[in-house]
Write an enzyme that holds these catalytic residues in place. Structure first.
Site, short mmCIF file in Angstrom:
data_model
loop_
_atom_site.label_atom_id
_atom_site.label_comp_id
_atom_site.label_asym_id
_atom_site.label_seq_id
_atom_site.Cartn_x
_atom_site.Cartn_y
_atom_site.Cartn_z
N ILE A 13 37.75 35.96 38.94
CA ILE A 13 38.07 35.53 40.31
C ILE A 13 36.81 35.38 41.16
CG2 ILE A 13 38.50 37.79 41.41
CD1 ILE A 13 40.54 34.52 41.78
N SER A 35 26.87 44.09 39.33
CA SER A 35 27.62 43.64 38.17
C SER A 35 27.01 44.21 36.91
CB SER A 35 27.56 42.10 38.12
OG SER A 35 27.86 41.64 36.84
N ARG A 36 27.88 44.71 36.04
CA ARG A 36 27.40 45.26 34.77
C ARG A 36 27.10 44.14 33.79
NH1 ARG A 36 32.73 48.19 33.46
NH2 ARG A 36 33.21 46.00 33.64
N LYS A 89 43.07 41.54 46.10
CA LYS A 89 44.38 42.15 45.94
C LYS A 89 44.51 42.70 44.52
CE LYS A 89 46.48 40.25 43.22
NZ LYS A 89 46.48 39.58 41.86
N ASP A 167 50.55 42.25 38.75
CA ASP A 167 49.24 41.76 39.19
C ASP A 167 49.37 40.35 39.78
OD1 ASP A 167 46.15 41.78 39.17
OD2 ASP A 167 46.66 39.94 38.08
P1 NAP Z 1 38.17 40.17 35.37
O1 NAP Z 1 37.89 38.76 34.97
O2 NAP Z 1 38.53 41.16 34.34
O3 NAP Z 1 36.90 40.64 36.20
C1 NAP Z 1 36.81 41.88 36.82
C2 NAP Z 1 35.34 42.27 36.91
O4 NAP Z 1 35.24 43.52 37.56
C3 NAP Z 1 34.69 42.46 35.55
O5 NAP Z 1 34.19 41.26 35.03
C4 NAP Z 1 33.60 43.44 35.88
O6 NAP Z 1 32.50 42.73 36.39
C5 NAP Z 1 34.11 44.24 37.07
N1 NAP Z 1 34.47 45.62 36.72
C6 NAP Z 1 33.99 46.73 37.32
N2 NAP Z 1 34.54 47.82 36.77
C7 NAP Z 1 35.38 47.41 35.83
C8 NAP Z 1 36.24 48.08 34.92
N3 NAP Z 1 36.33 49.43 34.90
N4 NAP Z 1 36.97 47.35 34.06
C9 NAP Z 1 36.90 46.00 34.07
N5 NAP Z 1 36.10 45.30 34.91
C10 NAP Z 1 35.35 46.01 35.78
O7 NAP Z 1 39.33 40.24 36.46
P2 NAP Z 1 39.69 39.17 37.57
O8 NAP Z 1 40.75 38.26 37.04
O9 NAP Z 1 38.49 38.59 38.17
O10 NAP Z 1 40.46 40.13 38.59
C11 NAP Z 1 39.77 41.03 39.43
C12 NAP Z 1 40.65 41.31 40.64
O11 NAP Z 1 40.91 40.06 41.28
C13 NAP Z 1 42.03 41.90 40.27
O12 NAP Z 1 42.40 42.85 41.24
C14 NAP Z 1 42.95 40.71 40.32
O13 NAP Z 1 44.27 41.07 40.68
C15 NAP Z 1 42.31 39.86 41.40
N6 NAP Z 1 42.62 38.43 41.28
C16 NAP Z 1 42.50 37.77 40.10
C17 NAP Z 1 42.88 36.42 40.03
C18 NAP Z 1 42.78 35.61 38.76
O14 NAP Z 1 43.29 34.48 38.73
N7 NAP Z 1 42.12 36.06 37.72
C19 NAP Z 1 43.37 35.77 41.16
C20 NAP Z 1 43.40 36.48 42.36
C21 NAP Z 1 43.04 37.80 42.41
P3 NAP Z 1 31.00 43.10 36.05
O15 NAP Z 1 30.85 42.82 34.61
O16 NAP Z 1 30.28 42.20 36.93
O17 NAP Z 1 30.80 44.55 36.36
#
Ligand code: NAP
Length: 307
Positions: A13, A35-36, A89, A167
């Site tokens: 996101i 960011s890790r 969110k 989610d």
């Molecule tokens: P994602 O692709 O898994 O990315 C989350 C990022 O958070 C990871 O890449 C990591 O970034 C960081 N992170 C820090 N601690 C972590 C942990 N313990 N486990 C996993 N990741 C960790 O997830 P995402 O889809 O972007 O979603 C993140 C948030 O945005 C969620 O709350 C989700 O509900 C919300 N969201 C997502 C979307 C969507 O379409 N995907 C839409 C709207 C909102 P680093 O490697 O940089 O540390």
């Protein structure tokens, strides 16, 4: 003058939406990340938020884009360091976390913005205005997608606190609680948990509403093909349907012309307004409905989930 902002947690996101929305808004300048996995090209990256906060006193706001299970600790660190905070969110893993953050932010005199991106979909404000003048008889939410396509490799979503199908379903609940002219509360829920997961893959929800209006929802991640993100509202004077997560609005089957702002540009415009006013916006209502579903819902075991 623009506000120097940092993104914490660079995943799907952050890359797809936050970076372009920040770059497209003159009120903000993206100056750092924590960011890790390496951060964003041409932006200083830190391994942890603590390191970023210690090194960059110029960063006055942070946007927290990591999974909900680790958001609270990062938000507390940022607020204690006197920075304004925008939360993806859901705003926390629990309601108590969100309320604690609201108190901390108020005491620290910083802005806290618990975002609900779907509320900024182009059809949501017009739908709210249209419904305000009508009697609502029935609301039906269908929020269905293929989890393998939309959440590949996101192990956190299946772990406790990751919410599973909520989610994305919480996006529908954020719209529902924005457009209805009355509050609802959960009356019944069935939650289908894969036997190897902490969180549900599908749910059905029934809400109690004033004047016996029927309000129900189905969220299902076992859906195949094109996603369905629809909310249909039957009223005394016609049927309103929000499609594509609220981006499209139909009245009696006719697509309406909408202003084209977009969800994340809308979120950052709102954050800029809150910062200018020195205000916060923390509405936990969508998360309350999810918590109620975990509290009240009947648990159904379904087949294990494999990617
Ligand atoms: P994602 O692709 O898994 O990315 C989350 C990022 O958070 C990871 O890449 C990591 O970034 C960081 N992170 C820090 N601690 C972590 C942990 N313990 N486990 C996993 N990741 C960790 O997830 P995402 O889809 O972007 O979603 C993140 C948030 O945005 C969620 O709350 C989700 O509900 C919300 N969201 C997502 C979307 C969507 O379409 N995907 C839409 C709207 C909102 P680093 O490697 O940089 O540390």
């Amino acid at each position: 003058m623009s506000i120097d902002i940092a993104i914490i947690g660079v995943g799907k996101i952050a890359r797809d939406q936050h970076v372009p929305a920040i770059n497209g808004n003159k009120a903000f300048r993206l100056v750092a990340t924590a960011s890790r996995s390496g951060g964003i090209e041409n932006t200083e990256n830190f391994d942890t938020i603590e390191a970023l906060l210690a090194a960059r006193s110029d960063v006055s706001a942070v946007s927290l884009c990591m999974p909900p299970q680790v958001r609270f600790a990062a938000a507390v660190a940022a607020i204690r360091a006197g920075r304004h905070v925008m939360l993806e969110k859901p705003p926390g893993a629990t309601i108590a976390e969100v309320r604690a953050l609201a108190t901390l932010a108020r005491e620290a005199g910083v802005t806290l913005f618990a975002t609900w991106h779907s509320r900024h979909a182009d059809g949501v404000a017009p739908a709210k205005a249209w419904l305000a003048e009508r009697t609502i008889r029935k609301v039906r939410i269908d929020w269905m997608e293929d989890v393998r396509e939309w959440h590949p490799g996101q192990a956190w979503i299946w772990q406790a606190g990751g919410l599973g199908v909520f989610d994305t379903g919480i996006n529908a609940l954020s719209i529902l609680t924005e457009i209805l002219p009355f509050p609802v509360h959960l009356a019944k829920a069935d939650l289908s948990f894969p036997s190897n997961c902490d969180t549900p893959i599908a749910v059905t929800l029934d809400f109690a509403a004033p004047e016996n209006a029927e309000v129900g929802a189905v969220f299902d991640w076992r859906h195949e093909g094109d996603p369905v993100w629809n909310i249909t509202v039957e009223t005394s004077e016609g049927v309103l349907r929000l499609r594509n997560g609220g981006a499209v609005m139909e009245i009696d089957g006719e697509t309406q012309t909408l202003e084209d702002v977009g969800e994340y540009p809308g979120l950052y415009a709102r954050f800029a307004d809150l910062l200018a006013q020195g205000a916060s916006d923390v509405d936990d209502t969508p998360l309350v409905h999810v918590a109620d579903a975990f509290m009240l819902g009947r648990r159904v075991a379904v087949e294990p989930f494999t990617e």
